[in-house]
Design an enzyme around this catalytic site. Structure first.
Site, short mmCIF file in Angstrom:
data_model
loop_
_atom_site.label_atom_id
_atom_site.label_comp_id
_atom_site.label_asym_id
_atom_site.label_seq_id
_atom_site.Cartn_x
_atom_site.Cartn_y
_atom_site.Cartn_z
N CYS A 265 -24.15 -54.40 -42.57
CA CYS A 265 -25.38 -54.14 -42.44
C CYS A 265 -26.42 -54.67 -41.65
CB CYS A 265 -26.15 -53.93 -43.54
SG CYS A 265 -27.47 -52.39 -43.57
N HIS A 350 -22.10 -49.84 -46.28
CA HIS A 350 -21.75 -50.17 -47.27
C HIS A 350 -20.82 -50.32 -47.96
CE1 HIS A 350 -25.96 -52.67 -47.56
NE2 HIS A 350 -26.30 -51.16 -46.43
N GLU A 352 -19.67 -52.07 -50.78
CA GLU A 352 -19.83 -52.18 -51.98
C GLU A 352 -20.12 -51.35 -52.39
OE1 GLU A 352 -22.11 -53.02 -49.25
OE2 GLU A 352 -23.57 -53.08 -50.52
#
Ligand SMILES: Nc1ncnc2c1ncn2[C@@H]1O[C@H](COP(=O)(O)OP(=O)(O)O)[C@@H](O)[C@H]1O
Ligand SMILES: Nc1ncnc2c1ncn2[C@@H]1O[C@H](COP(=O)(O)OP(=O)(O)O)[C@@H](O)[C@H]1O
Ligand SMILES: [Mg+2]
Ligand SMILES: [Mg+2]
Lengths: 378, 1076
Positions: A265, A350, A352
């Site tokens: 990001c 993202h 994650e």
């Protein structure tokens, strides 16, 4: 039942019911289209300076729990929803979503026509706005909204970053007896993570793949990072405009080639700047958990989680130096690239998740692989 | 990977007749698949035995076979058509099973047909519950403990080990047929025995119970490049233990955190990959323990399912269409998203509204069946509602059900609350509301129902708010409160009841306060991108996205939830009306709330309003769209009940004037009309009191047929042979008849029933079909097989029928479709009823004659004359359309889902679906129809006969025929005597009440292959029931009328005589053309 008002710079005013803290907050009004994961969104530091509109109308249903926070506290300035649940129904819930926000001074406006608000943001682009739950006049608020500094050029990363370094070793934990989270890998690598507003699930994921993480402030000089002699450096997500982060970009430039680097990001944008690229502001950004991203290396499409208002301009990057690895299939924007000769790669979205699909977890293994290889070489 | 060019011709297998557990959602998926593949330039061959489907329209495939979905016939089709591939995943369980059968019989290999969609191994791995469980264990997913047994002893042993309650599931039955929950040893043995009998492989899976856990479904899609997405998550309001098909379900899931949802998503994708479904849509079901989040996987369907249809409608993501494209090689990211145009189909839809599906049951039509819900699906239809909040969606859903009961106005008994909450049943939702009205807490209700507190809280809040509203009045209510009421989905009618005023007054007031319905779009992306498809639902938000066009347009009212007597046939008509309008250059606007249908596909009509079919909602749409007019004659009874109110509200109704439609329903006025026209009708009268009824019955003479007015499907109709029955009926009937009188007709015994469909422009009348029923009058038209062309009517009778039909059409100024039912007795033709609207038989007649009746009707409603339409009718514009071949339509019954219910046929309709048989001769067509209907006639063996005295002479002829075909005969004493007297050899067998071994023993022992048993008049006795029930349980064809017995003999003769033959509709009709 007390009134709440959300006023936008274009003069539009939404009147609804007040929940959460009784206060007044201003910020950039943005929308997120994820159906699940409001707690993660509340607590994602990348939302600093933003009032978040959730497009899914029923919010708060499953309450809030201690495990699903992405940082120590909510970072959103305010919340706008269609409907806020009066009860919390889930075996992990410890608190009502409303209470969770109220405790941290976050105001909520509910029962407004979020769809028309989102349509407005979509067509005019994100706007500055003020959310008041303490009865201020609409006109005043519109005036205020117009005086808020624009997000463009705004530097927030250092503000949300940790002031002192700290260690992280807590891996992802199962959320249910049936959650097939693997046993954490034995710790083999030491990663220094730049905290520009880092999400905990990134740290948990790094720990899960065998990394001991030292989280350092956004203003840490490259030399200090190298002094910690890490196996790899991680560049985190974070709020605000990347352009002002010239110091951070300069540090990263010094680290390229010296250590394997992985950015997510804002980290991706900073790596872009470090490599001489430019960033620009998207009309209304990407915020949701359903964006199709093509991995040009594997040819596979990943359903990915997004939260960004800026993007790296692919034409501004030197094609001989970097390879564009990920493209967003909705609008063809750049979602990831890697250095052709140095161990450095990054994604705009993202991997994650939290919230969002797990299609891109492999990128953490990728980072580990890079660190292994790099070891071998040096 | 773009489109595969090595494939040219693709065979699609449909799902056959509408049955419980497999309804028109598969017409929807099949139709989408046909369209998608044709659009891609493939040659599509379709086989489906169900003539009422859109997919079997000649326009949708290159060759359409309405033939039995059984090996020999489909092999014949394959041999003839030589398709390159077979798409097996859009035809429901039936299509899937048949594909497996074809593969295992080596047919596919023999003709080099590739199975696309799901490979054989994948299908088996998913369908065989044991293989499935192993596969899941292999990838670390839990499933409930279980064991497969093929006898009671082993069953008891295992049940003892895991403890009661246990779940029983017969292998390879549809929608859980024969399965159930056993709470104790007795129940266990009963269900197990039944299950073993019903399972084609005599196997039942015994499974650990996870009753009360939260139930979820995920709709998953995957392409050949292994890109996989979740289209939609669905949470069941009713926890584990109630079949998803019988559960109220909600999209998206409401009570899962992202962690838990993603855990389920990962599991679903793992499952899909392990099973090896390489392309297309699948449905995965999970259960989660609300205490600790433990998750087990229940099953996965490697095909498009009922839930896929729901998910498609709920998100705007066309699963079946995309599944078809993936099957021919496309990747998800190569297919555009129709709705946003800019973005690809390779994404996960996100929605900014709540969708609620509510099933509709009809236990009232199955006397003897316990209205209790379990692991076996019992509902006959469903509605879906879209709202901005759960409360709004639920309220709209309840309205859409058209139970005639509005959420508030119902009679409940306080004493029944615990029972009605603890044991799942059709009234549970109503009782939950009632319990809250009576002050129960969410916690108390949760304890009894195990329903998630979040859902209960929503209902509790809604009930509390209604209490608040009741304290208001139209005069006092504030704008804020009224707006909130509308935002929570409360109807004007309900408010009017609360404030004892009229819905009009409420409507006026709220409009005066500026509270208007607006329309939001279903756009797959929560408004992140612009939407180009007008797929709309009403809300009380601040901006309207309807954006009506300036074009001339017409609004079509659909038929709402499927129910016995009003099913897919009417959706067929509505869709065709829509296609026709578009052809005539008029914008078509569809209004319906049934997620299973083709009509609620966003690309069937120019604009789709997914709304309840109530006056309020329809008027909202009318106000927004301002169409030229509204079409009410295609959607069955649902739109008809709205016709007059709409007209009075100033809405132009196209076609036959609602006043005349009403007149035909009003026995008094209509009786007078028939007198004036000199058309005979059975002597009749009407009554509003017990005494009056008896008096009328005495006057017209017994037997009589009593019924309430205004019903479809012969609801609550009874044949009374004596006053006693009439009295009993009247005491029950008043419940149904409300202010409407009870109708009493002389019952014509042994009359031939005839169904006629016609189109008219109010001057010229074209008779589309004269259908002769096989069963005599007294068996509901929807429940009897009917034949085109009529086979036994004299020319004189046929002329009379044509003559009467024309007179009636002119007298009622019919513009569009009309259906008349006649009974013919001793040469006299009686009118039973006239329906100036589309009938159940329209699709059947259209397919038999090749003339698109709905299209004709629409043209007429738009002001065209029949004379101008000869190009649509093959030149015939008056008289009767020719029928190029012999066609038989046969009903399909749900009795196997309702053990204990007497399958004897009567004037109340009970069939859920229909099939069509095509032949050179009557026997062939009837035989095929029976085969398709799932009651195949035996090739040889023993026939059991037992008929009442009236039928003995005919029975002898039938028996003679059967004997000559090599069948041996057994009969009960009386019948046996008659047969012997006629020189036929036959064994005598006891009746049930006479002793053992009796006929039921024979049936159970499998030594009877066909049962011919006609009711002995007045009321059927217990042993008759026992016999008929055992035939259902042991799947022995049971014929309950002598006329059907004759037909069966014909069919058996044909099986011996005629080869296996198939015809495509295109072939039949082109032959017809050249004939003209
Ligand atoms: N082990 C179980 N315990 C409790 N209920 C169950 C169990 N397995 C299935 N059910 C219920 O039975 C229903 C039907 O089971 P399912 O496996 O989905 O069969 P079908 O093929 O008919 O859909 C499910 O929707 C669920 O509500
Ligand atoms: N007078 C009658 N004599 C014999 N049978 C009748 C008579 N009236 C109705 N029936 C039988 O009852 C069935 C249902 O009656 P009908 O008027 O068609 O009701 P519905 O509106 O449900 O179709 C008919 O199909 C016919 O078989
Ligand atoms: Mg199921
Ligand atoms: Mg009828």
């Amino acid at each position: 039942m007390s009134q709440a008002v959300l006023a936008l710079e274009d003069g539009s005013v939404f009147e609804g019911r007040a929940f959460g803290a009784r206060t007044e907050r201003c910020g950039e009004v943005v929308f997120n289209t994820a159906i699940t994961g409001y707690q993660e969104i509340f607590t994602d530091p990348s939302y600093a300076g933003q009032i978040v509109v959730l497009t899914y109308p029923e919010i708060g249903n499953y309450g809030a729990n201690p495990d699903d926070s992405e940082s120590a506290r909510p970072f959103i300035e305010g919340l706008a929803v269609r409907e806020l649940s009066s009860i919390a129904s889930n075996w992990r819930s410890r608190q009502h979503a409303e209470q969770f926000l109220a405790d941290h001074g976050v105001p909520i406006i509910a029962e407004i026509d979020t769809r028309s608000l989102v349509r407005r943001l979509r067509s005019r682009g994100v706007m500055r706005g003020v959310l008041s739950t303490c009865g201020a006049s609409a006109e005043e608020l519109v005036e205020k909204a117009r005086r808020i500094p624009s997000m463009a050029g705004l530097e927030l990363a250092t503000r949300v970053s940790t002031q002192t370094p700290y260690e992280w070793s807590e891996p992802v934990r199962p959320c249910s007896p049936s959650d097939p989270v693997p046993e954490p890998a034995p710790v083999r690598f030491h990663v220094v993570a730049y905290d520009y507003g880092i999400k905990r699930n990134i740290l948990r994921r790094l720990a899960l793949v065998g990394c001991r993480v030292t989280v350092v402030p956004a203003s840490t000089p490259a030399e200090d990072v190298l002094a910690l002699n890490p196996d790899g450096v991680f560049l985190s997500n974070g709020p605000g405009d990347p352009e002002p982060l010239q110091f951070q970009a300069a540090q990263v430039r010094k680290l390229i080639g010296k250590k394997p680097i992985f950015g997510i990001c804002l980290g991706h944008q900073i790596l872009g700047l470090a490599l001489g690229g430019r960033t620009y502001k998207l009309k209304f950004g990407h915020r949701g958990a359903n964006h199709p991203v093509l991995n040009r290396v594997t040819g596979r499409v990943e359903i990915t989680s997004h939260n960004h208002g800026f993007a790296v301009d692919p034409d501004s990057l030197n094609g001989n130096e970097v390879e564009l690895t990920h493209i967003n299939l909705n609008d063809q924007t750049l979602e990831g690239f890697r250095h052709r000769s140095h161990p450095a790669f990054c994604v705009q979205y993202h991997p994650e998740a939290a919230p969002g699909p797990h299609d891109s977890h492999y990128l953490f293994d990728e980072f580990v692989r890079l660190m292994k290889e790099f070891h071998g070489r040096s | 990977m773009p489109r595969r060019n090595d494939l040219h011709r693709i065979l699609i297998i449909g799902s056959g007749p509408i049955v419980i557990g497999q309804a028109c959602e598969f017409d929807y998926s099949g139709t989408q698949a046909c369209k998608a593949l044709k659009a891609d330039g493939y040659e599509v061959i379709l086989v489906n035995s169900n003539p009422a489907t859109i997919m079997t329209d000649p326009e949708l495939a290159d060759r359409t076979y309405v033939e039995p979905l059984s090996l020999p016939y489909v092999e014949k089709i394959i041999e003839r058509e030589r398709p390159d591939a077979l798409l097996s995943t859009v035809g429901g369980q039936t299509g899937l099973n048949l594909a497996v059968e074809l593969a295992e019989a080596g047919v596919l290999e023999k003709y080099g047909v590739e199975l696309i969609g799901a490979r054989l191994e994948a299908i088996k791995k998913a369908e065989d519950r044991l293989l499935f469980k192993d596969a899941m264990r292999k990838i670390g997913l839990e499933t409930p403990l279980s064991q497969l047994v093929n006898n009671v002893e082993d069953g008891l042993a295992f049940a003892g080990r895991i403890g009661y309650p246990v779940i029983l599931r017969p292998s390879f039955t549809l929608g859980g047929t024969g399965g159930g929950i056993a709470y104790n040893r007795e129940e266990f043995v009963e269900i197990l025995e039944r299950g073993l009998a019903l399972s084609p492989v005599h196997e039942v899976l015994i499974e650990e119970s996870v009753l009360g856990w939260k139930e979820f479904e995920l709709e998953v899609m995957r392409d050949l490049a292994d890109n996989a997405i979740i289209v939609c998550s669905i949470e069941n309001f009713d926890p584990m233990g109630v079949h998803t098909g019988d559960s109220i379900t909600v999209a998206p899931a409401q009570t899962l955190t992202d962690r838990e949802y993603q855990m389920m998503r990962d599991a679903a994708l793992k499952c899909l990959r392990e099973i090896g479904v390489d392309t297309g849509g699948s449905n995965v079901q999970f259960a989660i323990n609300p205490e600790n989040g433990r998750m087990v996987i229940i099953e996965m369907n490697p095909r498009v399912s009922r839930s896929s249809a729901l998910a498609s409608k709920a998100t705007g993501f066309p699963i079946a269409k995309i599944a078809a494209k993936l099957a021919v090689g496309y990747r998800l990211d190569e297919i555009p998203n129709d709705i946003t145009r800019k973005t690809p189909a390779c994404f996960e839809p996100t929605i900014d509204y709540v969708v609620v599906k509510i099933p509709r049951w009809q236990f009232e039509k199955m006397p003897g069946a316990e209205p209790v819900l379990g692991t076996q699906m019992k509902s006959v239809g469903e509605v879906m509602a879209i709202g901005r909040t759960f409360k709004q969606a639920l309220a709209k859903g309840i309205r859409s059900l058209e139970t005639g009961k509005s959420a508030a106005a119902e009679i409940y008994e306080e004493a029944l609350i615990p029972q009605k909450l603890i044991t799942p049943n059709p009234d549970r939702l109503g009782y939950i509301r009632f319990a809250f009205q009576r002050g129960y807490t969410v916690e108390q209700v949760r304890e009894m129902t195990a329903i998630d507190p979040w859902f209960l809280q929503q209902i509790q809040e809604a009930v509390a708010f209604e209490k608040e509203l009741e304290r208001e009045s139209l005069a006092t209510v504030s704008r804020e409160t009224l707006r909130r009421a509308k935002r929570e989905g409360i109807s004007d009618a309900q408010l009017a009841r609360m404030w004892n005023t009229t819905w009009q007054a409420v409507r006026e007031r709220r409009k005066a306060l500026g509270i208007r319905a607006v329309f939001s779009r279903v756009d797959t992306c929560a408004a992140e991108f612009e939407s180009f498809t007008p797929y709309l639902y009403s809300t009380y938000e601040s901006e309207c996205e309807a954006e009506p066009s300036e074009r001339p347009k017409v609004m079509i009212l659909g038929s709402g939830p499927n129910r016995i007597g009003q099913g897919i046939e009417f959706d067929y008509c509505c869709c065709h009306a829509s296609f026709a309008l578009q052809e005539f250059g008029i914008e078509s606007i569809m209004v319906n709330c049934n997620p299973e249908t083709v009509s609620t596909d966003y690309d069937t009509s120019d604009r789709l309003y997914f709304e309840p079919l109530t006056l309020e909602e329809v008027l909202n749409i009318y106000d927004t769209e301002q169409p030229l007019g509204v079409i009410v004659q295609f959607g069955g009874q649902t739109p008809l009940t709205l016709a007059l109110p709409l007209k009075r509200a100033g809405v132009p109704i196209l076609g036959t004037d609602p006043e005349n439609i009403d007149l035909a329903e009003d026995r008094r006025l209509f009786g007078r009309l028939l007198e004036d026209l000199g058309i005979p009708t059975p002597p009749n009268g009407s009554a509003t009191s017990v005494e009056e009824a008896c008096e009328v019955a005495r006057r017209i003479g017994y037997p009589v047929l009593v019924r309430p007015s205004y019903v479809l499907g012969g609801r609550a109709m009874v044949i009374a042979y004596d006053e006693e029955t009439v009295r009993r009926y009247m005491r029950e009937a008043v419940v149904f008849s409300q202010d409407r009188p009870v109708l009493i007709d002389r019952f014509l015994e042994d009359a031939v029933e005839v169904d006629v469909d016609a189109v008219s422009d109010s001057e010229d009348v074209l008779i589309a079909g004269i259908m002769e029923h096989i069963e005599e009058a007294g068996v509901h038209s929807g429940d009897s097989s009917c034949v085109l062309p009529a086979f036994s009517l004299s020319a004189a009778v046929r002329n009379t029928i044509e003559e009467y039909t024309q007179r009636l059409a002119r007298a009622l100024h019919v513009v569009g479709l009309m259906n008349v039912q006649y009974a013919v007795k001793n040469g006299t033709v009686y009118v039973l009823e006239v329906n100036p609207r589309a009938s159940r038989t329209v699709p059947y007649v259209s397919k038999a004659t090749g003339v698109p009746l709905p299209k004709l009707a629409v043209a007429l409603m738009l002001g065209k004359r029949l004379k101008e339409l000869s190009h649509l009718t093959g030149g015939v514009v008056t008289g009767c359309l020719p029928v190029p071949q012999v066609f038989v339509k046969s009903p399909v019954f749900p009795f196997n889902k309702f053990p204990g219910v007497d399958p004897a046929l009567g004037p109340e309709m009970r069939s859920t679906g229909e099939v069509m048989g095509v032949g050179e001769n009557f026997g062939e067509a009837f035989g095929k129809a029976q085969l398709s209907a799932g009651t195949p006639l035996p090739e040889q063996g023993t026939v059991f006969l037992s008929v009442n005295d009236r039928h003995k002479p005919e029975a002898v002829e039938v028996a003679r025929r059967l004997a000559s075909l090599g069948f041996s005969l057994v009969a009960t004493r009386g019948t046996a005597a008659a047969l012997r007297a006629a020189g036929l050899s036959c064994r005598t067998v006891f009746k049930v009440n006479e002793g053992r071994p009796n006929v039921v023993d024979l049936i159970k022992a499998g030594s009877v292959q066909l049962v011919i048993y006609t009711p002995t008049g007045a009321h059927s006795f217990s042993d008759e029931r026992a016999i008929r029930r055992s035939t259902v349980a042991y799947r022995v064809p049971c014929i309950t009328t002598i006329s059907a017995a004759k037909a069966a003999a014909e069919a058996l003769a044909s099986r011996r005589r005629d080869p296996v033959r198939v015809w495509s509709l295109q072939q039949i009709h082109s032959r017809a053309e050249s004939a003209v």
